[in-house]
Design a protein around this motif. Structure first.
Motif, PDB file in Angstrom:
ATOM      1  N   HIS A  78      40.042 -22.911  74.035  1.00 11.96           N
ATOM      2  CA  HIS A  78      41.002 -23.144  75.128  1.00 11.96           C
ATOM      3  C   HIS A  78      40.311 -23.874  76.281  1.00 11.96           C
ATOM      4  CE1 HIS A  78      44.709 -22.264  77.322  1.00 11.96           C
ATOM      5  NE2 HIS A  78      43.986 -21.912  78.365  1.00 11.96           N
ATOM      6  N   THR A  79      41.093 -24.657  77.003  1.00 13.27           N
ATOM      7  CA  THR A  79      40.644 -25.238  78.275  1.00 13.27           C
ATOM      8  C   THR A  79      41.634 -24.817  79.345  1.00 13.27           C
ATOM      9  OG1 THR A  79      39.616 -27.148  77.219  1.00 13.27           O
ATOM     10  CG2 THR A  79      40.146 -27.359  79.564  1.00 13.27           C
ATOM     11  N   SER A  80      41.120 -24.282  80.438  1.00 10.72           N
ATOM     12  CA  SER A  80      41.946 -23.805  81.538  1.00 10.72           C
ATOM     13  C   SER A  80      41.576 -24.541  82.819  1.00 10.72           C
ATOM     14  CB  SER A  80      41.704 -22.298  81.720  1.00 10.72           C
ATOM     15  OG  SER A  80      42.300 -21.828  82.891  1.00 10.72           O
ATOM     16  N   VAL A  81      42.598 -24.960  83.553  1.00 12.07           N
ATOM     17  CA  VAL A  81      42.384 -25.579  84.862  1.00 12.07           C
ATOM     18  C   VAL A  81      43.084 -24.696  85.894  1.00 12.07           C
ATOM     19  CG1 VAL A  81      42.707 -27.627  86.296  1.00 12.07           C
ATOM     20  CG2 VAL A  81      42.294 -27.887  83.837  1.00 12.07           C
ATOM     21  N   HIS A  82      42.328 -24.210  86.864  1.00 16.38           N
ATOM     22  CA  HIS A  82      42.875 -23.317  87.887  1.00 16.38           C
ATOM     23  C   HIS A  82      44.060 -23.975  88.592  1.00 16.38           C
ATOM     24  CE1 HIS A  82      43.006 -21.003  91.676  1.00 16.38           C
ATOM     25  NE2 HIS A  82      42.599 -20.007  90.898  1.00 16.38           N
ATOM     26  N   GLU A  83      45.075 -23.194  88.893  1.00 19.74           N
ATOM     27  CA  GLU A  83      46.324 -23.709  89.491  1.00 19.74           C
ATOM     28  C   GLU A  83      46.122 -24.452  90.807  1.00 19.74           C
ATOM     29  OE1 GLU A  83      47.617 -19.539  91.695  1.00 19.74           O
ATOM     30  OE2 GLU A  83      48.418 -19.973  89.714  1.00 19.74           O
ATOM     31  N   SER A  84      45.043 -24.182  91.522  1.00 20.56           N
ATOM     32  CA  SER A  84      44.814 -24.847  92.807  1.00 20.56           C
ATOM     33  C   SER A  84      44.219 -26.255  92.657  1.00 20.56           C
ATOM     34  CB  SER A  84      43.892 -24.007  93.688  1.00 20.56           C
ATOM     35  OG  SER A  84      42.581 -23.995  93.152  1.00 20.56           O
ATOM     36  N   ILE A  85      43.809 -26.607  91.431  1.00 17.27           N
ATOM     37  CA  ILE A  85      43.203 -27.919  91.195  1.00 17.27           C
ATOM     38  C   ILE A  85      44.282 -28.872  90.684  1.00 17.27           C
ATOM     39  CG2 ILE A  85      41.471 -29.195  89.877  1.00 17.27           C
ATOM     40  CD1 ILE A  85      39.857 -26.551  89.753  1.00 17.27           C
ATOM     41  N   GLU A  86      44.592 -29.886  91.502  1.00 24.89           N
ATOM     42  CA  GLU A  86      45.655 -30.819  91.139  1.00 24.89           C
ATOM     43  C   GLU A  86      45.176 -31.891  90.176  1.00 24.89           C
ATOM     44  OE1 GLU A  86      47.673 -32.313  94.595  1.00 24.89           O
ATOM     45  OE2 GLU A  86      47.842 -30.310  95.470  1.00 24.89           O
ATOM     46  N   HIS A  87      43.938 -32.350  90.325  1.00 23.63           N
ATOM     47  CA  HIS A  87      43.375 -33.369  89.445  1.00 23.63           C
ATOM     48  C   HIS A  87      41.858 -33.246  89.464  1.00 23.63           C
ATOM     49  CE1 HIS A  87      42.260 -35.620  93.048  1.00 23.63           C
ATOM     50  NE2 HIS A  87      43.478 -35.357  93.495  1.00 23.63           N
ATOM     51  N   LEU A  88      41.223 -33.793  88.429  1.00 24.77           N
ATOM     52  CA  LEU A  88      39.773 -33.692  88.325  1.00 24.77           C
ATOM     53  C   LEU A  88      39.051 -34.993  88.657  1.00 24.77           C
ATOM     54  CD1 LEU A  88      39.602 -31.460  85.140  1.00 24.77           C
ATOM     55  CD2 LEU A  88      39.001 -30.800  87.473  1.00 24.77           C
ATOM     56  N   ASP A  89      39.816 -36.053  88.899  1.00 22.13           N
ATOM     57  CA  ASP A  89      39.155 -37.287  89.316  1.00 22.13           C
ATOM     58  C   ASP A  89      38.940 -37.240  90.829  1.00 22.13           C
ATOM     59  OD1 ASP A  89      41.902 -37.420  89.698  1.00 22.13           O
ATOM     60  OD2 ASP A  89      42.013 -39.584  89.451  1.00 22.13           O
ATOM     61  N   GLN A  90      37.904 -37.851  91.281  1.00 24.30           N
ATOM     62  CA  GLN A  90      37.541 -37.919  92.696  1.00 24.30           C
ATOM     63  C   GLN A  90      37.194 -36.555  93.303  1.00 24.30           C
ATOM     64  OE1 GLN A  90      40.481 -40.197  94.836  1.00 24.30           O
ATOM     65  NE2 GLN A  90      40.324 -41.940  93.444  1.00 24.30           N
TER      66      GLN A  90
ATOM     67  N   ILE B 168      31.978 -32.157  90.549  1.00 23.22           N
ATOM     68  CA  ILE B 168      32.022 -31.057  89.583  1.00 23.22           C
ATOM     69  C   ILE B 168      30.603 -30.640  89.232  1.00 23.22           C
ATOM     70  CG2 ILE B 168      32.740 -30.368  87.259  1.00 23.22           C
ATOM     71  CD1 ILE B 168      34.996 -32.470  87.464  1.00 23.22           C
ATOM     72  N   VAL B 169      30.348 -29.337  89.271  1.00 24.49           N
ATOM     73  CA  VAL B 169      29.079 -28.779  88.807  1.00 24.49           C
ATOM     74  C   VAL B 169      29.376 -28.095  87.467  1.00 24.49           C
ATOM     75  CG1 VAL B 169      29.328 -26.583  90.064  1.00 24.49           C
ATOM     76  CG2 VAL B 169      27.063 -27.376  89.420  1.00 24.49           C
ATOM     77  N   LYS B 170      28.483 -28.276  86.487  1.00 21.91           N
ATOM     78  CA  LYS B 170      28.681 -27.697  85.156  1.00 21.91           C
ATOM     79  C   LYS B 170      27.787 -26.470  84.997  1.00 21.91           C
ATOM     80  CE  LYS B 170      28.012 -28.927  80.302  1.00 21.91           C
ATOM     81  NZ  LYS B 170      26.690 -28.386  80.016  1.00 21.91           N
TER      82      LYS B 170
ATOM     83  N   PRO C  38      37.878 -23.593  91.264  1.00 23.83           N
ATOM     84  CA  PRO C  38      37.321 -23.972  92.574  1.00 23.83           C
ATOM     85  C   PRO C  38      35.893 -23.437  92.696  1.00 23.83           C
ATOM     86  CG  PRO C  38      39.490 -22.984  92.830  1.00 23.83           C
ATOM     87  CD  PRO C  38      39.095 -22.795  91.388  1.00 23.83           C
ATOM     88  N   TRP C  39      35.040 -24.195  93.364  1.00 26.99           N
ATOM     89  CA  TRP C  39      33.650 -23.807  93.570  1.00 26.99           C
ATOM     90  C   TRP C  39      33.428 -23.720  95.071  1.00 26.99           C
ATOM     91  CZ3 TRP C  39      30.106 -21.462  91.052  1.00 26.99           C
ATOM     92  CH2 TRP C  39      28.749 -21.647  91.287  1.00 26.99           C
ATOM     93  N   TYR C  40      32.963 -22.594  95.533  1.00 20.68           N
ATOM     94  CA  TYR C  40      32.872 -22.352  96.969  1.00 20.68           C
ATOM     95  C   TYR C  40      31.443 -22.484  97.490  1.00 20.68           C
ATOM     96  CZ  TYR C  40      37.549 -20.742  96.021  1.00 20.68           C
ATOM     97  OH  TYR C  40      38.859 -20.684  95.615  1.00 20.68           O
TER      98      TYR C  40
END
Length: 172
Positions: free
Chosen positions: A5-17, A20-22, A91-93
């Protein structure tokens, strides 16, 4: 290893721009009948698979064994087999990135039923973490109730509940 599975947190609208830390993690699936070895965390009121971040340069299996021993006191870890990968973007704080891309490498394994001494980190102690053998169906129901009702829930509970459902469906 298969992709679960791949999950994107609801607060993240897009991953471009976004920066990202892996982070790679290893998670253990240890089943005995309908019981599964889990970590209960009082702070988040949830059940999670034992495991965590893989150190720089550390082999995934070595990281799995280290985390399992530290968090549960597991002894005689053997029969380690790949199960699947769960990816998530959250999100990463911290100052070094906006989003964390967590890749969880999940493995099944066997251990002795009796657990030894744990070696929790300070934050794990403060969060009220403890290793427990738990009926997997009860753990799923508990996490589902936490998702539905608790303001204390952490971001990992969606991943953990997905994985518990998958394990119940495929391994029991």
């Amino acid at each position: 290893m298969r992709h679960l599975h791949t999950s994107v947190h609801e607060s993240i609208e897009h991953l471009d721009q976004v920066s990202i830390v892996k982070r790679d993690a290893a998670r253990a699936i240890v089943v005995s009948g309908e019981d599964i070895l889990l970590l209960y965390t009082e702070r988040y009121h949830d059940y999670t698979l034992p495991g965590g971040g893989i150190d720089d340069g550390e082999d995934k299996i070595a990281g799995l064994v280290r985390e399992l021993e530290e968090e549960t006191g597991a002894q005689n870890i053997h029969g380690i087999k790949p199960y699947g990968i769960y990816e998530e973007f959250r999100p990463w704080y911290r100052d070094d990135a906006d989003v964390i891309h967590m890749i969880s490498y999940c493995y099944t394994c066997k251990i002795d039923r009796e657990l030894g001494e744990t070696r929790y980190e300070d934050y794990e102690i403060k969060n009220g973490m403890k290793a427990v053998w738990m009926n997997i169906h009860e753990a799923i129901a508990h996490n589902e109730q936490t998702i539905a009702q608790s303001p204390k829930k952490g971001m990992s509970i969606e991943r953990e509940t997905f994985l518990l459902r998958q394990v119940a469906k495929e391994l029991l």
